[in-house]
Design a protein around this motif. Structure first.
Motif, PDB file in Angstrom:
ATOM      1  N   LEU A  41      -4.591 -62.079  -4.070  1.00 41.47           N
ATOM      2  CA  LEU A  41      -4.164 -61.086  -5.165  1.00 41.47           C
ATOM      3  C   LEU A  41      -3.280 -61.188  -6.321  1.00 41.47           C
ATOM      4  O   LEU A  41      -2.764 -62.657  -6.325  1.00 41.47           O
ATOM      5  CB  LEU A  41      -4.085 -60.155  -4.111  1.00 41.47           C
ATOM      6  N   GLN A  42      -4.168 -60.546  -7.025  1.00 43.17           N
ATOM      7  CA  GLN A  42      -3.372 -61.636  -8.666  1.00 43.17           C
ATOM      8  C   GLN A  42      -3.064 -60.242  -9.116  1.00 43.17           C
ATOM      9  O   GLN A  42      -1.944 -59.791  -9.784  1.00 43.17           O
ATOM     10  CB  GLN A  42      -4.327 -60.923  -9.611  1.00 43.17           C
ATOM     11  N   HIS A  43      -3.176 -58.492  -8.913  1.00 44.11           N
ATOM     12  CA  HIS A  43      -2.297 -57.593  -8.953  1.00 44.11           C
ATOM     13  C   HIS A  43      -1.988 -56.271  -7.611  1.00 44.11           C
ATOM     14  O   HIS A  43      -2.769 -55.546  -6.700  1.00 44.11           O
ATOM     15  CB  HIS A  43      -3.129 -56.166  -9.957  1.00 44.11           C
ATOM     16  N   LEU A  44      -0.608 -55.569  -7.299  1.00 45.34           N
ATOM     17  CA  LEU A  44      -0.495 -55.502  -6.170  1.00 45.34           C
ATOM     18  C   LEU A  44       0.400 -54.497  -6.491  1.00 45.34           C
ATOM     19  O   LEU A  44       1.603 -54.752  -6.674  1.00 45.34           O
ATOM     20  CB  LEU A  44      -0.255 -55.638  -5.115  1.00 45.34           C
ATOM     21  N   ASN A  45       0.293 -53.441  -6.568  1.00 40.82           N
ATOM     22  CA  ASN A  45       0.328 -51.892  -6.478  1.00 40.82           C
ATOM     23  C   ASN A  45       1.004 -50.503  -5.405  1.00 40.82           C
ATOM     24  O   ASN A  45       0.365 -49.889  -5.491  1.00 40.82           O
ATOM     25  CB  ASN A  45       0.500 -51.454  -8.352  1.00 40.82           C
ATOM     26  N   LEU A  46       1.665 -50.502  -4.860  1.00 42.83           N
ATOM     27  CA  LEU A  46       1.856 -49.988  -3.698  1.00 42.83           C
ATOM     28  C   LEU A  46       3.239 -49.164  -4.187  1.00 42.83           C
ATOM     29  O   LEU A  46       3.826 -48.571  -3.180  1.00 42.83           O
ATOM     30  CB  LEU A  46       2.479 -50.542  -2.425  1.00 42.83           C
ATOM     31  N   SER A  47       3.690 -48.709  -5.359  1.00 38.85           N
ATOM     32  CA  SER A  47       4.408 -47.864  -5.032  1.00 38.85           C
ATOM     33  C   SER A  47       4.487 -46.036  -5.757  1.00 38.85           C
ATOM     34  O   SER A  47       3.822 -45.601  -5.523  1.00 38.85           O
ATOM     35  CB  SER A  47       5.192 -47.906  -7.528  1.00 38.85           C
ATOM     36  N   LYS A  48       5.977 -45.560  -5.359  1.00 43.91           N
ATOM     37  CA  LYS A  48       6.015 -44.482  -5.105  1.00 43.91           C
ATOM     38  C   LYS A  48       5.147 -43.756  -3.494  1.00 43.91           C
ATOM     39  O   LYS A  48       4.361 -42.292  -3.874  1.00 43.91           O
ATOM     40  CB  LYS A  48       5.898 -43.387  -5.998  1.00 43.91           C
ATOM     41  N   ALA A  49       4.197 -45.073  -2.715  1.00 41.40           N
ATOM     42  CA  ALA A  49       3.752 -44.536  -1.882  1.00 41.40           C
ATOM     43  C   ALA A  49       3.815 -43.824  -0.902  1.00 41.40           C
ATOM     44  O   ALA A  49       3.184 -44.133   0.190  1.00 41.40           O
ATOM     45  CB  ALA A  49       2.564 -45.233  -1.706  1.00 41.40           C
ATOM     46  N   GLY A  50       4.734 -43.644  -0.289  1.00 41.56           N
ATOM     47  CA  GLY A  50       5.548 -43.142   1.175  1.00 41.56           C
ATOM     48  C   GLY A  50       5.570 -44.536   1.674  1.00 41.56           C
ATOM     49  O   GLY A  50       6.003 -44.338   3.138  1.00 41.56           O
ATOM     50  N   PHE A  51       5.519 -45.519   1.879  1.00 43.15           N
ATOM     51  CA  PHE A  51       5.898 -46.687   2.834  1.00 43.15           C
ATOM     52  C   PHE A  51       7.670 -46.466   2.707  1.00 43.15           C
ATOM     53  O   PHE A  51       9.115 -46.286   2.287  1.00 43.15           O
ATOM     54  CB  PHE A  51       5.863 -48.236   2.091  1.00 43.15           C
ATOM     55  N   SER A  52       8.133 -47.417   3.768  1.00 39.07           N
ATOM     56  CA  SER A  52       9.206 -47.267   4.538  1.00 39.07           C
ATOM     57  C   SER A  52       9.735 -48.957   4.661  1.00 39.07           C
ATOM     58  O   SER A  52       8.663 -49.291   5.039  1.00 39.07           O
ATOM     59  CB  SER A  52      10.269 -46.330   5.034  1.00 39.07           C
ATOM     60  N   GLY A  53      10.418 -48.930   5.796  1.00 39.27           N
ATOM     61  CA  GLY A  53      10.850 -50.426   6.014  1.00 39.27           C
ATOM     62  C   GLY A  53      11.231 -51.622   6.044  1.00 39.27           C
ATOM     63  O   GLY A  53      11.477 -51.804   3.964  1.00 39.27           O
ATOM     64  N   GLU A  54      10.791 -52.574   6.031  1.00 35.91           N
ATOM     65  CA  GLU A  54      11.966 -53.415   5.433  1.00 35.91           C
ATOM     66  C   GLU A  54      10.313 -54.329   4.982  1.00 35.91           C
ATOM     67  O   GLU A  54       9.241 -54.116   5.892  1.00 35.91           O
ATOM     68  CB  GLU A  54      11.963 -54.341   6.766  1.00 35.91           C
TER      69      GLU A  54
END
Length: 1010
Positions: free
Chosen positions: A138-151
């Motif tokens: 993986l070279q690009h990872l975008n999980l922004s503003k996707a409703g994730f939480s926790g550590e």
């Protein structure tokens, strides 16, 4: 910010191009890997909602109508191997996310994935999937503003090839943003060029982020705003391998409250030649601006606003010749701004509001030479200068580029000058809240690009006509409000060239006729023409011209508008605030006003509720004020349709009969005002469902029955209970004592019997002076609308309304009832009490001995009872007492001595035959013994004649002494010439000596003054 966006765009383009290149520019020849297709289909099964149809092309089998998985939307494959290399499912669907569901572990089968974007979706608050750490390609990872939480899983540290990482989280995310206790895993990602962790909770990472940022030598873009970053930097941090490639650093909205952030920044190698964008706004950084900023030669964007920076700006600061955007707003910086600001040739936005840069006549004239300057904001700077001088200073080449000029909240005075017409690109002129006291040049009408004109809260004295406005075809917001001497005189036949969205002419001279040109404004969302001297009717054409989909705020209050409102068949979609209060409107309330969210029709002459009430569906009304009108008859029994109400005012009408049972449907109700009507009967049991009540005012009606026994259980939030002047009977319920937040209790003028509950000491809110009635703040598009509640109380023999001073009014009034028994001792523990009235009852026993503990008491009335015993001495210690009435009881003994109790009129104690002492007659023990008085009288009679003889002899002796003395001296001087000359010479010598002495004194005084 632009650099960051460009980098993300180029990165995305690179991977798309890369994938397309491998595919030969087409997907037609690519065949899916079976396991990977199945993995994608399993991922789809975990998605519960697909609002955008992102996965609509993902079908079980390829056919003439169904595509291969490499042709599915958001999926890209390698042309040679068929492996999925890109999954781009960024969800954008207006205000809602596209995908909603869970992330399946089936994605683990996509072992060749290089690009993964699941941003702007909703994955239900589940943790960031730790299995993503297995995608080692993986070279690009975008999980922004996707409703994730926790550590955040440390397994992400295995993504050694990662160049771009975005885990940012929206502020106010309903699931809570992810967090990290350590960022050491980031240090393994040595190829990272772009990190965005905005909104992630990093408050527990100590100084990790500093060290990580120093060691990632390829890092170019760093976004860590709103992360709760710590203010200190460990001295052990090394700068040996610090990055020299930073182009964007955004650390805004953190907790930096010392200058260590500057220490870190200026120790980064080569930072002065690479950094383009720096945002440190909304921290608490103190002290002066460092001189090192003068070395940031590549910086084009700098935001240091909302800190604690102070003092003058260093001269080296103006060496940043590449700067385009500069914001130093909301600090404690001082001026003046030097002429060297003209060095910033590329400056386009200058935001210096909320400081103390300018004094009197000290506007930086060099701004006129900045030919690229588009935006100037000097608001809230105590600028004290004439407006014409300021505009003249800006009359250089900047007048050809300036787009927005904001000088609000200063002390600028004078007129709007003619030269304003030369600022041809100006689209915003904001001069509100100043001291403008002159006229408005018609030249303002030449600003054809003008969209916002705000001259409100000044003292302008002029007449605005269509000549000022006829060329402003782009005008959208016009605010001339709160200029009491400004006349707006526009012909009713004039057709404006603009379509306003916001018109505010409050507290101007707009009337007496209704401004009929308003019917041409069909896009208005905000209309404020209150207190504008209008004494006319509202034409039906105005209501027809309103755009139901746009209207947010309509305020025509405090005029003399008359007539009847039309009953239009329109729906106000945005649920506006509508305020037509304090006019002379009459007739029926039209049904379309139910579409408002806050409706104020109080202080009018409305008399008919039938069109408005009992709709076929529920409304969204939260505030309804119909007080002070002419309504009569029964209150409609259909409150179930108004179950969103927070505030209801129906007081000062002539409503009669019983309170309807459906009132219990108002479970969210904050305040209920039914005062001064003709309501009768018992309180409905359903009222106890209104558990949110803070104020309940039912005073001045003819309500009967008992006060509900459950009142303390049902209304736990109650601060004001006002039931005075009704026909309530029975005892005070013991549950009253459970109203721990009660601030005002008024059940006066009823037929309450029994005894005062001993548990009154449980009314703990009466032990302090904290305001128990907070304001209700209601946000809308244009302003922060504040609603302040109030209560009424018989204060100092006169009914008064308490609003802003509610925290200063803690009161108990149970007067004019049939109470018996003693005053409970526990009432003395209510130390915040300011008002206590128990008069006109049948109370007996002593006044509580600890009454002196009521140190805040200003009003005490215990008159017309059967109280006995002495007045407690502690009462004289209540220094705040202003009104005291203990009259018409059976009190006895001496009034306690003290400056307080003796200051009241004797009427405060009358009707207590056993009381004595000031201000009443002296007590018997305070006078001399009776036998001594008789002896003194005899002695005076015996010597009365002797004293008259002595007085006559004394007068004769004085007269003879005067005659002998006068002629003994002056007779001798008349006869003896030598003695007379000697006396006159003596006086002449004394006169010369006194004159010489006065001259010496005057000379000494002159020497002291110099």
């Amino acid at each position: 910010m632009n650099s960051a966006c460009c980098l993300l765009f180029l990165t995305a383009c690179y991977f798309i191009s890369y994938s397309n290149c491998l595919a030969g520019g087409t997907h037609e020849s690519i065949h899916c890997i079976h396991d990977e297709r199945e993995a994608l289909l399993q991922f789809k099964q975990g998605i519960q909602f697909d609002r955008c149809g992102l996965l609509s092309s993902w079908q079980e089998q390829a056919s003439q109508h169904h595509l291969e998985c490499c042709q599915w939307e958001g999926v890209h494959c390698n042309n040679h191997t068929g492996h999925v290399t890109m999954l781009a499912l960024r969800g954008v669907a207006g205000d809602q996310p596209c995908l909603e569901g869970t992330v399946s572990t089936s994605l683990l089968k996509l072992k060749h994935l290089k690009y993964l974007d699941l941003s702007l979706n909703d994955f239900g608050g589940e943790p960031v999937p730790s299995f993503i750490g297995s995608f080692t390609n993986l070279q690009h990872l975008n999980l922004s503003k996707a409703g994730f939480s926790g550590e955040i899983p440390h397994q992400l540290g295995n993504l050694f090839n990662l160049a771009s990482l975005d885990l940012s989280c929206d502020f106010g995310n309903s699931y809570g943003c992810p967090y990290a206790d350590s960022l050491k895993w980031l240090s393994h990602l040595t190829l990272l060029r772009d990190i965005s962790l905005s909104g992630i909770d990093l408050s527990q990472t100590s100084d990790d982020w500093y060290q990580v940022a120093n060691n990632l030598t390829s890092l170019s873009v760093l976004h860590m705003e709103r992360c709760g970053l710590s203010p200190s930097i460990l001295n052990s941090i090394s700068y040996m391998n610090s990055s020299s490639s930073f182009s964007v650093i955004d650390l805004s909205n953190n907790n930096f409250n010392d200058t260590s952030i500057f220490k870190w920044l200026f120790n980064l190698k080569g930072i002065g030649s690479t950094l383009v964008h720096l945002d440190l706004s909304d921290n608490q950084i103190p002290g002066p601006i460092p001189h090192n900023f003068g070395k940031m030669l590549s910086l084009s964007y700098l935001d240091l606003s909302s800190n604690l920076l102070q003092g003058p700006i260093p001269s080296a600061f103006w060496n940043m010749r590449s700067i385009s955007y500069l914001s130093l707003a909301k600090n404690q910086l001082e001026g003046p701004i030097p002429d060297t600001i003209s060095n910033l040739k590329h400056l386009s936005h200058l935001i210096l509001s909320g400081n103390a840069f300018q004094g009197r006549r000290n506007f930086p004239k060099s701004l006129g030479s900045l030919c690229n300057l588009q935006d100037i904001r000097f608001n809230d700077n105590n600028l004290d200068d004439e407006l014409s001088t300021i505009i003249q200073a800006l009359s250089g080449c900047v007048r050809k580029s300036l787009v927005s000029l904001e000088l609000s909240q200063n002390r600028i005075w004078g007129s709007i000058p003619d030269i304003i017409s030369t600022f041809s690109l100006l689209d915003g002129l904001i001069l509100n809240t100043n001291r403008l006291n002159g006229t408005i040049s018609p030249g303002i009408g030449q600003l054809q690009m003008l969209e916002i004109l705000d001259l409100s809260y000044n003292s302008l004295k002029d007449t605005i006509s269509h000549n000022h406005l006829s060329n402003l075809s782009r005008l959208s917001i016009l605010d001339l409000s709160n200029n009491p001497d400004l006349v707006v005189h526009i012909s009713p036949d004039w057709v404006p060239p603009f379509q306003l969205t916001s018109l505010i002419l409050e507290s101007c001279k707009l009337g007496p006729s209704f401004p009929k040109w308003l019917v041409t404004q069909t896009n208005l969302s905000y209309i404020g023409i209150s207190n504008a001297g209008i004494s006319d009717t509202i034409p039906t054409s105005f209501w027809n011209s309103l755009s139901p989909s746009n209207l947010v705020y309509l305020n025509m209050s405090y005029n003399m508008i008359s007539g009847v409102l039309p009953n239009l068949s329109v729906t106000l979609l945005k649920l506006p605030i509508v305020d037509l209060s304090s006019n002379i409107l009459s007739g029926a309330i039209p049904s379309f006003l139910r579409n408002a969210t806050k409706l104020y029709l109080n202080n009018n002459r409305f008399s008919d509720l039938s069109p408005f009430f009992c709709p076929k569906q529920k409304t969204s009304l939260t505030f309804l004020n119909l007080a002070n009108n002419l309504f009569s008859g029964e209150i409609p029994d259909c409150w179930m349709y108004f179950d969103q109400l927070l505030v209801l005012h129906l007081e000062n009408n002539n409503f009669s009969r019983k309170l309807p049972a459906s009132i219990g449907a108002l479970t969210l109700l904050y305040t209920l005002h039914l005062r001064n009507n003709s309501l009768s009967g018992e309180l409905p049991k359903s009222l106890q469902n209104c558990t949110s009540l803070v104020i309940l005012d039912l005073g001045y009606n003819t309500l009967t029955g008992k006060i509900p026994q459950t009142i303390g259980h049902s209304f736990e939030n109650l601060r004001v209970l006002s039931l005075q002047s009704n026909n309530f009977v029975g005892e005070l319920p013991l549950s009253l004592c459970q109203l721990s937040q009660l601030q005002i209790l008024d059940v006066s003028i009823n037929h309450i019997s029994g005894i005062l509950p001993k548990c009154l000491y449980n009314l703990t809110a009466m032990t302090g002076t904290e305001d128990g009635l907070p304001d209700l703040y209601v946000d809308n598009v244009y302003n922060y609308y504040v609603y302040s509640e109030y209560a009424r109380l018989m204060w100092k023999r006169k009914e008064q309304r308490f609003q802003r001073s509610m925290g200063q009014v803690i009161a108990i009034d149970i007067s004019d009832n049939e109470l018996e028994g003693h005053i409970p001792e526990g009432i003395s523990s209510l130390t915040g009490l300011i008002f206590l009235n128990l008069s006109r009852n049948h109370l007996s026993g002593n006044i509580a001995s600890k009454v002196g503990q009521l140190v805040s008491l200003e009003f005490l009335d215990l008159s017309n009872n059967h109280l006995s015993g002495e007045i407690p001495t502690t009462l004289s210690e209540v220094a705040s007492l202003e009104i005291l009435d203990l009259s018409n009881n059976n009190l006895s003994g001496k009034i306690p001595v003290g400056t307080q109790l003796q200051s009241f009129d004797s009427s405060s104690y009358m009707g207590n035959p056993g009381l004595c002492g000031l201000p009443l007659p002296k007590c018997s023990g305070d006078q001399p013994p009776a036998n001594n008085v008789q002896e003194d009288d005899a002695f005076s009679e015996q010597n009365e004649d002797d004293s008259s003889d002595i007085l006559l002899g004394l007068l004769i002796s004085v007269l003879l002494g005067f005659i002998i003395g006068f002629w003994g001296v002056f007779g001798t001087l008349v006869i003896k010439t030598a003695w007379r000359l000697a006396l006159f010479k003596f006086f002449d010598d004394m006169k010369e000596k006194l004159y010489a002495l006065m001259v010496v004194i005057v000379n000494i005084a002159k020497v002291w003054r110099t």
